[in-house]
Design a protein around this motif. Structure first.
Motif, PDB file in Angstrom:
ATOM      1  N   CYS A  23      41.048 120.258  35.607  1.00  0.00           N
ATOM      2  CA  CYS A  23      40.934 119.278  36.694  1.00  0.00           C
ATOM      3  C   CYS A  23      40.118 118.079  36.219  1.00  0.00           C
ATOM      4  O   CYS A  23      38.964 118.242  35.824  1.00  0.00           O
ATOM      5  N   PHE A  25      38.982 115.574  38.055  1.00  0.00           N
ATOM      6  CA  PHE A  25      38.398 114.806  39.164  1.00  0.00           C
ATOM      7  C   PHE A  25      36.885 114.891  39.261  1.00  0.00           C
ATOM      8  O   PHE A  25      36.286 114.314  40.159  1.00  0.00           O
ATOM      9  N   CYS A  26      36.234 115.658  38.395  1.00  0.00           N
ATOM     10  CA  CYS A  26      34.797 115.449  38.178  1.00  0.00           C
ATOM     11  C   CYS A  26      34.462 115.920  36.774  1.00  0.00           C
ATOM     12  O   CYS A  26      35.284 116.542  36.099  1.00  0.00           O
ATOM     13  N   ILE A  28      32.804 118.235  35.298  1.00  0.00           N
ATOM     14  CA  ILE A  28      32.682 119.592  34.762  1.00  0.00           C
ATOM     15  C   ILE A  28      34.049 120.179  34.382  1.00  0.00           C
ATOM     16  O   ILE A  28      34.112 121.240  33.770  1.00  0.00           O
ATOM     17  N   LEU A  29      35.124 119.492  34.718  1.00  0.00           N
ATOM     18  CA  LEU A  29      36.468 119.832  34.232  1.00  0.00           C
ATOM     19  C   LEU A  29      36.805 121.324  34.328  1.00  0.00           C
ATOM     20  O   LEU A  29      37.136 121.959  33.320  1.00  0.00           O
ATOM     21  N   CYS A  30      36.735 121.888  35.509  1.00  0.00           N
ATOM     22  CA  CYS A  30      37.155 123.286  35.688  1.00  0.00           C
ATOM     23  C   CYS A  30      38.567 123.440  35.113  1.00  0.00           C
ATOM     24  O   CYS A  30      39.422 122.591  35.345  1.00  0.00           O
ATOM     25  N   LEU A  33      42.480 126.146  37.421  1.00  0.00           N
ATOM     26  CA  LEU A  33      43.224 125.903  38.658  1.00  0.00           C
ATOM     27  C   LEU A  33      44.678 126.382  38.518  1.00  0.00           C
ATOM     28  O   LEU A  33      45.218 126.406  37.407  1.00  0.00           O
ATOM     29  N   CYS A  49      38.541 122.823  44.496  1.00  0.00           N
ATOM     30  CA  CYS A  49      37.622 122.420  45.569  1.00  0.00           C
ATOM     31  C   CYS A  49      38.297 121.296  46.370  1.00  0.00           C
ATOM     32  O   CYS A  49      39.395 120.844  46.031  1.00  0.00           O
ATOM     33  N   LYS A  51      37.593 118.224  46.438  1.00  0.00           N
ATOM     34  CA  LYS A  51      37.771 117.029  45.602  1.00  0.00           C
ATOM     35  C   LYS A  51      39.031 117.174  44.731  1.00  0.00           C
ATOM     36  O   LYS A  51      39.803 116.234  44.565  1.00  0.00           O
ATOM     37  N   ALA A  52      39.238 118.363  44.204  1.00  0.00           N
ATOM     38  CA  ALA A  52      40.429 118.607  43.382  1.00  0.00           C
ATOM     39  C   ALA A  52      41.683 118.503  44.237  1.00  0.00           C
ATOM     40  O   ALA A  52      42.689 117.913  43.822  1.00  0.00           O
ATOM     41  N   PRO A 164      31.506 120.149  43.111  1.00  0.00           N
ATOM     42  CA  PRO A 164      31.526 121.206  44.130  1.00  0.00           C
ATOM     43  C   PRO A 164      31.628 122.637  43.604  1.00  0.00           C
ATOM     44  O   PRO A 164      31.276 123.561  44.315  1.00  0.00           O
ATOM     45  N   ARG A 165      32.113 122.832  42.373  1.00  0.00           N
ATOM     46  CA  ARG A 165      32.227 124.220  41.884  1.00  0.00           C
ATOM     47  C   ARG A 165      31.185 124.543  40.814  1.00  0.00           C
ATOM     48  O   ARG A 165      31.282 125.594  40.150  1.00  0.00           O
TER      49      ARG A 165
HETATM   50  S1  SF4 Z   1      34.330 120.994  40.718  1.00  0.00           S
HETATM   51 FE1  SF4 Z   1      36.226 120.482  41.800  1.00  0.00          FE
HETATM   52  S2  SF4 Z   1      36.590 118.312  41.236  1.00  0.00           S
HETATM   53 FE2  SF4 Z   1      35.120 119.156  39.781  1.00  0.00          FE
HETATM   54  S3  SF4 Z   1      36.371 119.808  38.047  1.00  0.00           S
HETATM   55 FE3  SF4 Z   1      36.010 121.593  39.387  1.00  0.00          FE
HETATM   56  S4  SF4 Z   1      37.809 121.681  40.711  1.00  0.00           S
HETATM   57 FE4  SF4 Z   1      37.751 119.608  39.808  1.00  0.00          FE
END
Ligand code: SF4
Length: 432
Positions: A23, A25-26, A28-30, A33, A49, A51-52, A164-165
């Motif tokens: 991801c 969108f922030c 930490i690049l989870c 998903l 999250c 935001k994602a 958020p995660r």
């Molecule tokens: S915390 Fe949310 S927005 Fe940030 S990388 Fe993880 S899934 Fe994406």
């Protein structure tokens, strides 16, 4: 999974369902998903999250390039953009919400056109850069923190709002790489009004709140450092907090087998906040003489870490670089985008914002060339607008994580066929 096609990064046997998606969108690049592509658009089916979800599930309008607000072909828009860049005395290449390839293209055209490069969020990044450049630091990574830390000190930053995660993935994990039943960990929230709602799991033991004002956290760090060295600190309060709370924090830091201080530079938005980062980093360095301790800086949203990294690889400097003299010229004050625009020293803003519609260009009165995701909020009509795809959604790419040690591949999920910012920038450069 079928063979990846070079032009799009999608699979030749693309089923429309994707696991282990990274991801963008922030910072930490989870990368866990699950996303499905349906007739109604993309749907995050696992681990995203809010935001994602907002990023992946946002439908993009089918807009095309525009010149002065009127529809144009891509080649007409590219030619118009090239004309503006070529005639500008000092173009700024700003925003820079893009991936590694996009940023490489920015560096190339800025070098060719004699422009300045600066990211929209670099003010926050500079709170770190100044410390790294002047005194160095001891930092850890998301993976190390997740697997080893027994103490997290959240330093004046609303981590849960920005990332958020983070707690779910890094702090609340029930197992670590080394144990199925690791010891509980302590979380200290050092700062006023921080969202603590995510610090809940069987893995977490004590949760301590020290609601210091942001601008006084540096004072607390300096006091911790002095007390750790046996220095005398007078008074019943330290940094506005009861002395006993700060002494307790010091004792917890000294007792920790692997402590981590976490901050997100955009949260430290008070004057001279780089001094707070510096005081934190110096305390971490000192305490490492007797214990294992490290810092962890988050942030890095809107591709900010990729922009800083690529600029550093290619010019030797992390953003705020001018190529006007024909070689990289670095000046953190003079080549800050906001100051160049406020002082009317630039005559063109080339703005790249390919992730979220909220990365709007700043208020200014110079002509703008905008390479943006459809729906980008604009307060006035740009001279040239070219819609571009989002890395990791509309096309494949590569992005650098907030801890700077990992570059993650981003996948083409086939939301649209919008072009990459990298390709549009290369076309504009070729037409100069
Ligand atoms: S915390 Fe949310 S927005 Fe940030 S990388 Fe993880 S899934 Fe994406």
């Amino acid at each position: 999974m079928g063979v990846m096609t070079e032009s799009t990064g999608t699979s030749a046997t693309d089923s429309g369902h994707y696991d282990n998606v990274a991801c963008p969108f922030c910072g930490i690049l989870c990368d866990d998903l699950a996303i499905s592509r349906t007739a109604g658009g993309l749907k995050v089916t696992k681990n995203g999250c809010d935001k994602a979800k907002a990023g992946f599930e946002r439908a993009v309008a089918s807009t095309g390039p525009q010149i002065a607000g009127k529809p144009a072909t891509l080649s007409e828009a590219v030619a118009a953009a090239a004309k503006l860049v070529k005639s500008a005395e000092l173009p700024i290449f700003g925003g820079l919400g893009t991936d590694v390839e996009g940023m490489r293209a920015v560096m190339s055209i800025a070098d060719n056109a004699g422009g300045v490069v600066d990211h929209a969020l670099s003010e926050g990044q500079y709170r770190n850069f100044r410390v790294l450049q002047s005194g160095g630091w001891v930092m850890t990574t998301l993976t190390e923190a997740r697997n080893r830390a027994d103490l997290f000190v959240i330093v004046g930053s609303d981590i849960h709002q920005l990332h958020p995660r983070f707690f779910e993935r890094i702090v609340c994990n029930e197992r670590s790489m080394f144990s199925d039943n690791p010891p509980k960990r302590t979380v200290v929230f050092l700062g006023e009004g921080l969202d603590q709602s995510a610090a809940k799991s069987t893995r977490i033991g004590d949760v301590i709140t020290i609601p210091a004002k942001g601008e006084r956290i540096g004072e607390i760090m300096v006091a911790l450092r002095a007390m750790a060295k046996g220095g005398a600190i007078s008074g019943d309060t330290i940094g506005g907090m009861p002395r006993a709370q700060i002494e307790d924090l010091l004792a917890r830091c000294q007792k920790a087998s692997y402590g981590v201080m976490v901050w997100a530079p955009p949260s430290l938005s008070f004057p001279n906040a780089d001094l707070t980062v510096q005081a934190t980093s110096e305390f971490i360095k000192d305490i490492n003489q007797t214990s294992r301790f490290a810092g962890l800086s988050l942030g890095g949203n809107e591709g900010a870490v990729s922009a800083g990294a690529v600029c550093a690889w290619q010019s030797g400097y992390p953003l705020r670089v001018s190529f006007a003299s024909g070689k990289p010229h670095y000046d953190t004050e003079r080549f800050a985008m906001a100051s160049l625009l406020a002082n009317k020293q630039s005559d063109l803003l080339v703005w790249v914002a390919s992730y979220t519609p909220g990365l709007s260009p700043p208020d200014c009165d110079v002509p703008m060339v905008v390479l943006g995701t459809p729906g980008l909020a604009l307060s006035r009509t740009p001279a040239v607008y070219i819609p571009v795809g989002t890395p990791g959604v509309d096309h494949a790419g590569l992005i650098v994580r907030c801890d700077n040690v990992v570059s993650l591949p981003l996948r083409n999920l086939g939301r649209s066929t919008l072009p990459r910012a990298a390709d549009v920038l290369a076309q504009i450069e070729a037409a100069l």
